[in-house]
Design an enzyme around this catalytic site. Sequence first.
Site, PDB file in Angstrom:
ATOM      1  N   ASN A   1       0.793  -1.238   0.000  1.00 57.82           N
ATOM      2  CA  ASN A   1       0.000   0.000   0.000  1.00 57.82           C
ATOM      3  C   ASN A   1       0.824   1.287   0.000  1.00 57.82           C
ATOM      4  O   ASN A   1       0.359   2.318  -0.467  1.00 57.82           O
ATOM      5  CB  ASN A   1      -1.031  -0.008   1.139  1.00 57.82           C
ATOM      6  CG  ASN A   1      -0.426  -0.166   2.500  1.00 57.82           C
ATOM      7  OD1 ASN A   1       0.755  -0.513   2.637  1.00 57.82           O
ATOM      8  ND2 ASN A   1      -1.198   0.080   3.533  1.00 57.82           N
TER       9      ASN A   1
ATOM     10  N   GLU B   1       5.797  -4.093  11.692  1.00 56.33           N
ATOM     11  CA  GLU B   1       4.601  -3.250  11.685  1.00 56.33           C
ATOM     12  C   GLU B   1       3.540  -4.047  10.979  1.00 56.33           C
ATOM     13  O   GLU B   1       3.600  -4.202   9.759  1.00 56.33           O
ATOM     14  CB  GLU B   1       4.825  -1.994  10.855  1.00 56.33           C
ATOM     15  CG  GLU B   1       5.912  -1.094  11.284  1.00 56.33           C
ATOM     16  CD  GLU B   1       5.885   0.143  10.412  1.00 56.33           C
ATOM     17  OE1 GLU B   1       6.418   0.092   9.297  1.00 56.33           O
ATOM     18  OE2 GLU B   1       5.321   1.144  10.838  1.00 56.33           O
TER      19      GLU B   1
ATOM     20  N   CYS C   1      -3.015   0.804   6.940  1.00 56.34           N
ATOM     21  CA  CYS C   1      -2.936   0.122   8.239  1.00 56.34           C
ATOM     22  C   CYS C   1      -3.651   0.946   9.301  1.00 56.34           C
ATOM     23  O   CYS C   1      -4.263   0.402  10.209  1.00 56.34           O
ATOM     24  CB  CYS C   1      -1.490  -0.134   8.628  1.00 56.34           C
ATOM     25  SG  CYS C   1      -0.502   1.349   8.724  1.00 56.34           S
TER      26      CYS C   1
HETATM   27  N1  LIG Z   1       1.497  -1.351  10.861  1.00 55.78           N
HETATM   28  C1  LIG Z   1       1.854  -0.730   9.753  1.00 55.78           C
HETATM   29  O1  LIG Z   1       2.632   0.191   9.768  1.00 55.78           O
HETATM   30  C2  LIG Z   1       1.314  -1.153   8.424  1.00 55.78           C
HETATM   31  C3  LIG Z   1       1.444  -0.295   7.338  1.00 55.78           C
HETATM   32  C4  LIG Z   1       0.930  -0.688   6.118  1.00 55.78           C
HETATM   33  C5  LIG Z   1       0.300  -1.910   5.981  1.00 55.78           C
HETATM   34  N2  LIG Z   1       0.178  -2.721   7.054  1.00 55.78           N
HETATM   35  C6  LIG Z   1      -0.514  -3.991   6.939  1.00 55.78           C
HETATM   36  O2  LIG Z   1      -0.105  -4.650   5.746  1.00 55.78           O
HETATM   37  C7  LIG Z   1      -1.159  -5.462   5.275  1.00 55.78           C
HETATM   38  C8  LIG Z   1      -1.366  -5.211   3.806  1.00 55.78           C
HETATM   39  O3  LIG Z   1      -0.162  -5.282   3.107  1.00 55.78           O
HETATM   40  P1  LIG Z   1       0.249  -6.570   2.265  1.00 55.78           P
HETATM   41  O4  LIG Z   1      -0.977  -7.201   1.689  1.00 55.78           O
HETATM   42  O5  LIG Z   1       1.319  -6.140   1.320  1.00 55.78           O
HETATM   43  O6  LIG Z   1       0.838  -7.508   3.401  1.00 55.78           O
HETATM   44  P2  LIG Z   1       1.547  -8.936   3.253  1.00 55.78           P
HETATM   45  O7  LIG Z   1       1.866  -9.383   4.632  1.00 55.78           O
HETATM   46  O8  LIG Z   1       0.785  -9.816   2.366  1.00 55.78           O
HETATM   47  O9  LIG Z   1       2.924  -8.621   2.477  1.00 55.78           O
HETATM   48  C9  LIG Z   1       3.886  -7.755   3.025  1.00 55.78           C
HETATM   49  C10 LIG Z   1       5.221  -8.011   2.345  1.00 55.78           C
HETATM   50  O10 LIG Z   1       5.684  -9.324   2.685  1.00 55.78           O
HETATM   51  C11 LIG Z   1       6.112 -10.000   1.496  1.00 55.78           C
HETATM   52  N3  LIG Z   1       6.027 -11.452   1.732  1.00 55.78           N
HETATM   53  C12 LIG Z   1       4.982 -12.282   1.557  1.00 55.78           C
HETATM   54  N4  LIG Z   1       5.322 -13.533   1.932  1.00 55.78           N
HETATM   55  C13 LIG Z   1       6.591 -13.485   2.359  1.00 55.78           C
HETATM   56  C14 LIG Z   1       7.492 -14.443   2.901  1.00 55.78           C
HETATM   57  N5  LIG Z   1       7.150 -15.700   3.078  1.00 55.78           N
HETATM   58  N6  LIG Z   1       8.723 -14.028   3.242  1.00 55.78           N
HETATM   59  C15 LIG Z   1       9.098 -12.746   3.094  1.00 55.78           C
HETATM   60  N7  LIG Z   1       8.280 -11.784   2.597  1.00 55.78           N
HETATM   61  C16 LIG Z   1       7.050 -12.159   2.235  1.00 55.78           C
HETATM   62  C17 LIG Z   1       5.196  -9.438   0.442  1.00 55.78           C
HETATM   63  O11 LIG Z   1       5.738  -9.654  -0.836  1.00 55.78           O
HETATM   64  C18 LIG Z   1       5.182  -7.971   0.824  1.00 55.78           C
HETATM   65  O12 LIG Z   1       6.356  -7.330   0.379  1.00 55.78           O
HETATM   66  C19 LIG Z   1      -2.357  -5.117   6.115  1.00 55.78           C
HETATM   67  O13 LIG Z   1      -2.550  -6.099   7.085  1.00 55.78           O
HETATM   68  C20 LIG Z   1      -1.956  -3.792   6.768  1.00 55.78           C
HETATM   69  O14 LIG Z   1      -2.623  -3.506   7.959  1.00 55.78           O
HETATM   70  C21 LIG Z   1       0.675  -2.370   8.282  1.00 55.78           C
END
Ligand SMILES: NC(=O)c1ccc[n+]([C@@H]2O[C@H](COP(=O)([O-])OP(=O)(O)OC[C@H]3O[C@@H](n4cnc5c(N)ncnc54)[C@H](O)[C@@H]3O)[C@@H](O)[C@H]2O)c1
Length: 497
Positions: free
Chosen positions: A170, A265, A299
């Site tokens: 995002n 996060e 988030c």
């Molecule tokens: N707390 C915060 O600051 C914050 C900020 C933004 C988004 N978010 C959260 O992120 C989520 C949405 O984002 P998303 O769909 O990209 O999340 P996601 O967890 O699906 O992916 C996050 C990242 O992890 C990578 N990834 C996936 N599998 C992996 C693995 N096995 N090993 C290493 N990396 C891997 C993805 O390619 C991506 O770069 C929501 O839950 C949102 O709340 C949190």
Amino acid sequence: MAGSGVFAEIVDRDGVFKYYSDGMWKTSSSGKSVPIINPTTRKTYFKVQACTQEEVNKVMDTAKIAQKSWARTPLWKRAELLHKAAAVLKEHKAPIAECLVKEIAKPAKDAVTEVVRSGDLVSYCAEEGVRILGEGKFLVSDSFPGNERTKYCLTSKIPLGVVLAIPPFNYPVNLAVSKIAPALIAGNSLVLKPPTQGAVAALHMVHCFHLAGFPKGLISCVTGKGSEIGDFLTMHPGVNCISFTGGDTGIAISKKAGMIPLQMELGGKDACIILEDADLDLAAVNIVKGGFSYSGQRCTAVKVVLVMESVADALVEKVKAKVAKLTVGSPEDDCDITPVVTESSANFIEGLVMDAKQKGATFCQEYKREGNLIWPLLLDHVRPDMRIAWEEPFGPVLPVIRISSVEEGIHHCNASNFGLQGCIFTRDINKAILISDAMETGTVQINSAPARGPDHFPFQGLKDSGIGSQGITNSINMMTKIKSTVINLPTPSYTMG
Ligand SMILES: NC(=O)c1ccc[n+]([C@@H]2O[C@H](COP(=O)([O-])OP(=O)(O)OC[C@H]3O[C@@H](n4cnc5c(N)ncnc54)[C@H](O)[C@@H]3O)[C@@H](O)[C@H]2O)c1
């Protein structure tokens, strides 16, 4: 335009975006690519390299070597390069923003804002780093019982080594630089694994660091399938710190990672508590902004409204009127509500909506979906037995739960497995403070929607929402270790006034 002009060298002859290793843009030996689907058209728009484990190993080796000489580079020089990268990033905001529009359907204006904000973050980080890393501590031994003043302890902050940065889709630029800049100013090297949707924007951003002239191997960026390189990266022995932002994947990573510092996060279910004395117009503006900006894919989006029954009808009417004014359509047209990132996300959101429908929630608008585009939806009279009361839709759907006491609202907030942010609307500051203290979340906003920024504020989640704290200062500190040198004197020495 994306992939042209100064960015032409980051694309190969087949139109696949290259990965960045050892200061060079390269094509993977896998011969494979990963498609990036435009959420609006649902057709492949870009392709990135599917890097191999061998290529990851190479990146880790060069990151380790580059870090050693970077740690010996004067702090002011590190800061100078970061300032330069910030300027290059801002200069090229248009093509990077274009990628954000095509890869993650971010509204055009917000896409530009993300890039400019990222440049500002890099500059601020350079300035903050120069100050906080230029200071250490001096301790004397005679403050602890049994000791005389025979020991002087000098502490300083030293780098961790290689930092692995994994941002979410995002904010693929902003949440990448929020890891890259603190890591680099603190003397670490950095390996970036961008999200698939948003990878091309991230590759353009990395090229801005390349153009700024950072040493070879200090920054690398590998792309590919999570199944092929995800675990391999996060469990790699060459990694000395992981900074991750995303969903539950982070919980799995934290269980698998070795004994290294983790900055996590994760998700949130930010509650918005509305008291009887709240300014309902102010609350409605913030609920709509907080709940529906970037179609709820934040988030810190408002993810559940907990409103006192006596003002619920009035509040819902005001929010409904504002929701009716939201524009729905394509990110190129800068609409408020744009398609959600993937078809599976849209299906997940629809599942939550159908569950709420089946269990009797009141639909303030008709549910409407075309492809990945979901029209904004306010669900009233949501009850705790509905999934939407607890789960993070990450879409333009906002539940309203009517409460009969403040305690009920606090209880709902604290019963969540998440604890990212929350907000309270009231004119009574004393009440607000008491409620804020009772809410088990990393941050509570009083009379405004949850927000991550300004980027130098501390930002952290409790419970399943994360480990550690971000924000520029905290991230720099987190990406360092304390090193002490103790000078032992043969006799006690006192400075006499
Ligand atoms: N707390 C915060 O600051 C914050 C900020 C933004 C988004 N978010 C959260 O992120 C989520 C949405 O984002 P998303 O769909 O990209 O999340 P996601 O967890 O699906 O992916 C996050 C990242 O992890 C990578 N990834 C996936 N599998 C992996 C693995 N096995 N090993 C290493 N990396 C891997 C993805 O390619 C991506 O770069 C929501 O839950 C949102 O709340 C949190």
